[in-house]
Write a protein that holds these residues in place. Structure first.
Motif, PDB file in Angstrom:
ATOM      1  N   GLN A 113       9.759  -0.998   4.865  1.00 41.95           N
ATOM      2  CA  GLN A 113       9.572  -2.098   5.801  1.00 41.95           C
ATOM      3  C   GLN A 113       8.107  -2.242   6.205  1.00 41.95           C
ATOM      4  OE1 GLN A 113      12.712  -0.664   8.564  1.00 41.95           O
ATOM      5  NE2 GLN A 113      13.606  -2.718   8.381  1.00 41.95           N
ATOM      6  N   LEU A 114       7.416  -1.121   6.397  1.00 43.46           N
ATOM      7  CA  LEU A 114       5.985  -1.175   6.700  1.00 43.46           C
ATOM      8  C   LEU A 114       5.207  -1.806   5.546  1.00 43.46           C
ATOM      9  CD1 LEU A 114       5.452   2.355   8.311  1.00 43.46           C
ATOM     10  CD2 LEU A 114       5.230   0.159   9.480  1.00 43.46           C
ATOM     11  N   ILE A 115       5.536  -1.398   4.318  1.00 46.60           N
ATOM     12  CA  ILE A 115       4.880  -1.969   3.143  1.00 46.60           C
ATOM     13  C   ILE A 115       5.154  -3.464   3.059  1.00 46.60           C
ATOM     14  CG2 ILE A 115       4.852  -1.981   0.618  1.00 46.60           C
ATOM     15  CD1 ILE A 115       5.435   1.033   0.723  1.00 46.60           C
ATOM     16  N   GLY A 116       6.407  -3.840   3.283  1.00 42.78           N
ATOM     17  CA  GLY A 116       6.775  -5.252   3.222  1.00 42.78           C
ATOM     18  C   GLY A 116       6.015  -6.088   4.229  1.00 42.78           C
ATOM     19  N   GLN A 117       5.817  -5.571   5.438  1.00 46.66           N
ATOM     20  CA  GLN A 117       5.065  -6.291   6.458  1.00 46.66           C
ATOM     21  C   GLN A 117       3.605  -6.468   6.034  1.00 46.66           C
ATOM     22  OE1 GLN A 117       6.491  -7.663   9.128  1.00 46.66           O
ATOM     23  NE2 GLN A 117       4.538  -8.587   9.713  1.00 46.66           N
ATOM     24  N   ALA A 118       3.040  -5.436   5.427  1.00 45.80           N
ATOM     25  CA  ALA A 118       1.666  -5.526   4.948  1.00 45.80           C
ATOM     26  C   ALA A 118       1.545  -6.571   3.839  1.00 45.80           C
ATOM     27  CB  ALA A 118       1.197  -4.160   4.442  1.00 45.80           C
ATOM     28  N   VAL A 119       2.529  -6.614   2.948  1.00 45.96           N
ATOM     29  CA  VAL A 119       2.518  -7.608   1.861  1.00 45.96           C
ATOM     30  C   VAL A 119       2.564  -9.019   2.441  1.00 45.96           C
ATOM     31  CG1 VAL A 119       3.829  -8.515  -0.098  1.00 45.96           C
ATOM     32  CG2 VAL A 119       3.522  -6.043   0.158  1.00 45.96           C
ATOM     33  N   LYS A 120       3.376  -9.215   3.468  1.00 48.30           N
ATOM     34  CA  LYS A 120       3.471 -10.541   4.104  1.00 48.30           C
ATOM     35  C   LYS A 120       2.137 -10.994   4.689  1.00 48.30           C
ATOM     36  CE  LYS A 120       8.378 -10.273   5.378  1.00 48.30           C
ATOM     37  NZ  LYS A 120       9.339 -10.165   6.515  1.00 48.30           N
ATOM     38  N   MET A 121       1.299 -10.033   5.079  1.00 40.95           N
ATOM     39  CA  MET A 121       0.005 -10.370   5.660  1.00 40.95           C
ATOM     40  C   MET A 121      -1.051 -10.688   4.603  1.00 40.95           C
ATOM     41  SD  MET A 121      -0.281  -7.755   8.898  1.00 40.95           S
ATOM     42  CE  MET A 121      -1.774  -8.568   9.453  1.00 40.95           C
ATOM     43  N   GLY A 122      -0.666 -10.599   3.335  1.00 45.23           N
ATOM     44  CA  GLY A 122      -1.564 -11.019   2.265  1.00 45.23           C
ATOM     45  C   GLY A 122      -2.547  -9.971   1.782  1.00 45.23           C
ATOM     46  N   VAL A 123      -2.240  -8.687   1.989  1.00 43.39           N
ATOM     47  CA  VAL A 123      -3.161  -7.656   1.502  1.00 43.39           C
ATOM     48  C   VAL A 123      -3.143  -7.615  -0.022  1.00 43.39           C
ATOM     49  CG1 VAL A 123      -2.864  -6.281   3.586  1.00 43.39           C
ATOM     50  CG2 VAL A 123      -1.455  -5.779   1.574  1.00 43.39           C
ATOM     51  N   GLU A 124      -4.216  -7.106  -0.580  1.00 45.52           N
ATOM     52  CA  GLU A 124      -4.323  -6.982  -2.029  1.00 45.52           C
ATOM     53  C   GLU A 124      -4.112  -5.550  -2.501  1.00 45.52           C
ATOM     54  OE1 GLU A 124      -8.146  -8.566  -2.969  1.00 45.52           O
ATOM     55  OE2 GLU A 124      -7.591 -10.630  -2.435  1.00 45.52           O
ATOM     56  N   LYS A 125      -4.287  -4.600  -1.578  1.00 46.34           N
ATOM     57  CA  LYS A 125      -4.118  -3.192  -1.936  1.00 46.34           C
ATOM     58  C   LYS A 125      -3.482  -2.454  -0.771  1.00 46.34           C
ATOM     59  CE  LYS A 125      -7.760  -0.399  -2.352  1.00 46.34           C
ATOM     60  NZ  LYS A 125      -8.937   0.297  -2.945  1.00 46.34           N
ATOM     61  N   ILE A 126      -2.630  -1.486  -1.095  1.00 47.12           N
ATOM     62  CA  ILE A 126      -1.995  -0.645  -0.079  1.00 47.12           C
ATOM     63  C   ILE A 126      -2.276   0.817  -0.406  1.00 47.12           C
ATOM     64  CG2 ILE A 126       0.188   0.137   0.914  1.00 47.12           C
ATOM     65  CD1 ILE A 126       1.287  -2.686   0.389  1.00 47.12           C
ATOM     66  N   LEU A 127      -2.826   1.532   0.568  1.00 46.75           N
ATOM     67  CA  LEU A 127      -3.001   2.975   0.453  1.00 46.75           C
ATOM     68  C   LEU A 127      -1.787   3.631   1.091  1.00 46.75           C
ATOM     69  CD1 LEU A 127      -6.766   3.254   1.521  1.00 46.75           C
ATOM     70  CD2 LEU A 127      -5.820   2.964  -0.784  1.00 46.75           C
ATOM     71  N   LEU A 128      -0.948   4.230   0.273  1.00 52.43           N
ATOM     72  CA  LEU A 128       0.290   4.846   0.742  1.00 52.43           C
ATOM     73  C   LEU A 128       0.042   6.329   0.942  1.00 52.43           C
ATOM     74  CD1 LEU A 128       3.313   4.466   1.376  1.00 52.43           C
ATOM     75  CD2 LEU A 128       3.785   4.899  -1.054  1.00 52.43           C
ATOM     76  N   CYS A 129      -0.038   6.746   2.198  1.00 53.64           N
ATOM     77  CA  CYS A 129      -0.442   8.106   2.548  1.00 53.64           C
ATOM     78  C   CYS A 129       0.782   8.991   2.737  1.00 53.64           C
ATOM     79  CB  CYS A 129      -1.276   8.080   3.826  1.00 53.64           C
ATOM     80  SG  CYS A 129      -2.731   7.016   3.710  1.00 53.64           S
ATOM     81  N   LEU A 130       0.915   9.993   1.879  1.00 56.29           N
ATOM     82  CA  LEU A 130       2.097  10.852   1.880  1.00 56.29           C
ATOM     83  C   LEU A 130       1.823  12.150   2.614  1.00 56.29           C
ATOM     84  CD1 LEU A 130       3.273  10.497  -1.835  1.00 56.29           C
ATOM     85  CD2 LEU A 130       3.624   8.938   0.080  1.00 56.29           C
ATOM     86  N   GLY A 131       2.841  12.698   3.227  1.00 57.29           N
ATOM     87  CA  GLY A 131       2.713  14.008   3.866  1.00 57.29           C
ATOM     88  C   GLY A 131       3.454  14.078   5.182  1.00 57.29           C
ATOM     89  N   GLY A 132       3.989  15.260   5.481  1.00 51.20           N
ATOM     90  CA  GLY A 132       4.609  15.511   6.771  1.00 51.20           C
ATOM     91  C   GLY A 132       5.921  14.807   7.003  1.00 51.20           C
ATOM     92  N   THR A 133       6.724  14.634   5.945  1.00 50.31           N
ATOM     93  CA  THR A 133       7.980  13.895   6.084  1.00 50.31           C
ATOM     94  C   THR A 133       9.171  14.836   6.259  1.00 50.31           C
ATOM     95  OG1 THR A 133       8.422  13.854   3.706  1.00 50.31           O
ATOM     96  CG2 THR A 133       7.092  12.058   4.607  1.00 50.31           C
ATOM     97  N   SER A 134      10.250  14.263   6.789  1.00 54.05           N
ATOM     98  CA  SER A 134      11.487  15.030   7.007  1.00 54.05           C
ATOM     99  C   SER A 134      12.527  14.747   5.932  1.00 54.05           C
ATOM    100  CB  SER A 134      12.074  14.667   8.376  1.00 54.05           C
ATOM    101  OG  SER A 134      12.395  13.281   8.428  1.00 54.05           O
ATOM    102  N   THR A 135      12.207  13.942   4.934  1.00 54.49           N
ATOM    103  CA  THR A 135      13.193  13.438   3.969  1.00 54.49           C
ATOM    104  C   THR A 135      12.997  14.040   2.579  1.00 54.49           C
ATOM    105  OG1 THR A 135      11.706  11.566   3.594  1.00 54.49           O
ATOM    106  CG2 THR A 135      13.515  11.237   5.150  1.00 54.49           C
ATOM    107  N   VAL A 136      14.038  13.893   1.729  1.00 53.07           N
ATOM    108  CA  VAL A 136      13.961  14.295   0.315  1.00 53.07           C
ATOM    109  C   VAL A 136      14.662  13.262  -0.554  1.00 53.07           C
ATOM    110  CG1 VAL A 136      13.653  16.786   0.580  1.00 53.07           C
ATOM    111  CG2 VAL A 136      15.949  15.827   0.704  1.00 53.07           C
ATOM    112  N   ASP A 137      14.425  11.968  -0.268  1.00 49.64           N
ATOM    113  CA  ASP A 137      15.109  10.921  -1.038  1.00 49.64           C
ATOM    114  C   ASP A 137      14.249  10.339  -2.144  1.00 49.64           C
ATOM    115  OD1 ASP A 137      13.304   9.269   0.269  1.00 49.64           O
ATOM    116  OD2 ASP A 137      14.816   7.828   0.971  1.00 49.64           O
TER     117      ASP A 137
END
Length: 385
Positions: A113-137
């Motif tokens: 959802q965060l990525i989708g919101q950024a796409v709606k704002m017209g960005v050309e690049k997304i830096l997806l910062c990984l780390g410190g998560t509670s999930t394994v999906d």
């Protein structure tokens, strides 16, 4: 002392990197009023990455409501500068969040959802910062939020989480890829581990996510199944991706879903802030982090800072909240000069206040030692005259 560069990571959940910078710089000013101080908060791709990039690029935060790991609504943010968005997965599914789902049941849907919101704002690049998560999906929830479809053996669509990755039989990423269009996604990971196996996501980080030994084995098999099915659909082997095990397998997932570029987070941050130029004429670098352990030399902030400092022959002092199992000789070979620990529980109720006081006192001690060294050098120089 003429110039000090302060380049800490955050003390996760206790002090931000910017707060650490301010505490240390205040003390340096007291000891060396005419010293040039350069404050550069850094991050390794995990928590604090948004702050590091926005400080360097004078960007802003965008707030929005998304789903947390257990489906609750969270008010999160991502950063934006120029035509680039910075998304921290820990904003939605972080281990330090007050409420979170069990690791095998948690979803990364909110990250999508965060990525989708950024796409709606017209960005050309997304830096997806990984780390410190509670999930394994493996990031399946993230992909589903963007339109990806996952089907079981009866061709029924479902939302995969850690415990049912083994039920994936086929996938359809067409709608997701139409939504993303030409937006480029760069993954910034903080650990080099791969998706599965003895040094994979579940084996290495399962314990900190609360998984028992039997659950770790179960999660690892599910991640291996994910790699097999999704790898066939994408034409490569996700289990071989360096950094693929970061954030509960989101590294491998992002490579499969988005054909993302994979980069060490600390390297991307240091390049953005032009770190090599900043430290070229420095007398000392002070860095810091919440915990020093065996992972610190594998993609964490300390490793990147030390590599750069060693090239410039600048001493590095690391101030940490606590010290775990670590090979100090290996750290010294990387370029670390000395490490100091706060010696207080950074997880206690008043951790922020205690850590602030401890960091202030320890910085005083380090600067006192530095002044002793300077006086000794001056004395040796005088005796040669």
């Amino acid at each position: 002392m003429h110039k000090v560069v302060i380049a800490p990571d955050s003390f996760k959940g206790v002090l931000s990197a910017r707060e650490v910078c301010d505490i240390i710089s205040y003390k340096i000013n007291r000891h060396y009023p005419f010293c040039q101080i350069v404050k550069v908060p850094v991050a390794d791709g995990g928590e604090g990455s948004i702050e590091a990039f926005l400080c360097a690029k004078n960007g802003k935060k965008i707030f929005c409501d998304v789903k947390g790991a257990n489906g609750e609504t969270l008010n999160c943010y991502f950063g934006i500068f120029e035509k680039t968005a910075v998304v921290e997965v820990a904003q939605a599914v972080g281990l330090s969040l007050p409420t979170r789902a069990p690791a095998l049941s948690g979803t990364t849907y909110g990250v999508g959802q965060l990525i989708g919101q950024a796409v709606k704002m017209g960005v050309e690049k997304i830096l997806l910062c990984l780390g410190g998560t509670s999930t394994v999906d493996a990031g399946c929830g993230m992909a589903a939020a963007l339109g990806a479809k996952f089907y079981d053996k009866e061709f029924r669509e479902f939302l995969p989480v850690g415990k049912n990755l083994c039920e994936i039989r086929s996938v359809d990423f067409s709608a997701m890829r139409r939504l993303l269009g030409l937006v480029r996604i760069n993954v910034l990971y903080d650990v080099d581990c791969k998706l599965c196996g003895d040094e994979g996501a579940a084996a290495v980080f399962g314990p900190q996510k609360g998984l028992t030994p039997s659950e770790i084995s179960f999660a690892d098999k599910n991640l291996a199944h994910f790699a097999e099915v999704v790898g066939q659909a994408c034409g490569f082997r996700p289990e071989e991706i360096k950094g693929g095990g970061a954030a509960g397998g989101m590294g491998a997932g992002a490579k499969a879903f988005f054909n993302a570029d994979m980069n060490r987070g600390i390297d991307a941050v240091l390049e953005t802030i032009n770190f090599n130029s900043l430290i070229r004429d420095a007398d000392l670098i002070i860095t810091g982090e919440g915990r020093l352990d065996s992972q610190s030399v594998y993609g964490k902030a300390l490793s990147g800072v030390c590599r750069a400092a060693k090239r410039m022959n600048v001493p590095v002092v690391d101030i940490v909240g606590e010290v775990g199992a670590v090979d100090r000789e290996q750290l010294y070979r990387f370029g670390l000069t000395a490490v100091f620990a706060l010696n207080n529980d950074i997880n206690c109720g008043n951790a922020k206040e205690k850590s602030t006081l401890a960091l202030s006192a320890l910085t005083d001690e380090i600067l006192n030692l530095w002044s002793i060294g300077n006086r000794a050098d001056n004395a040796r120089s005088f005796n040669k005259i």
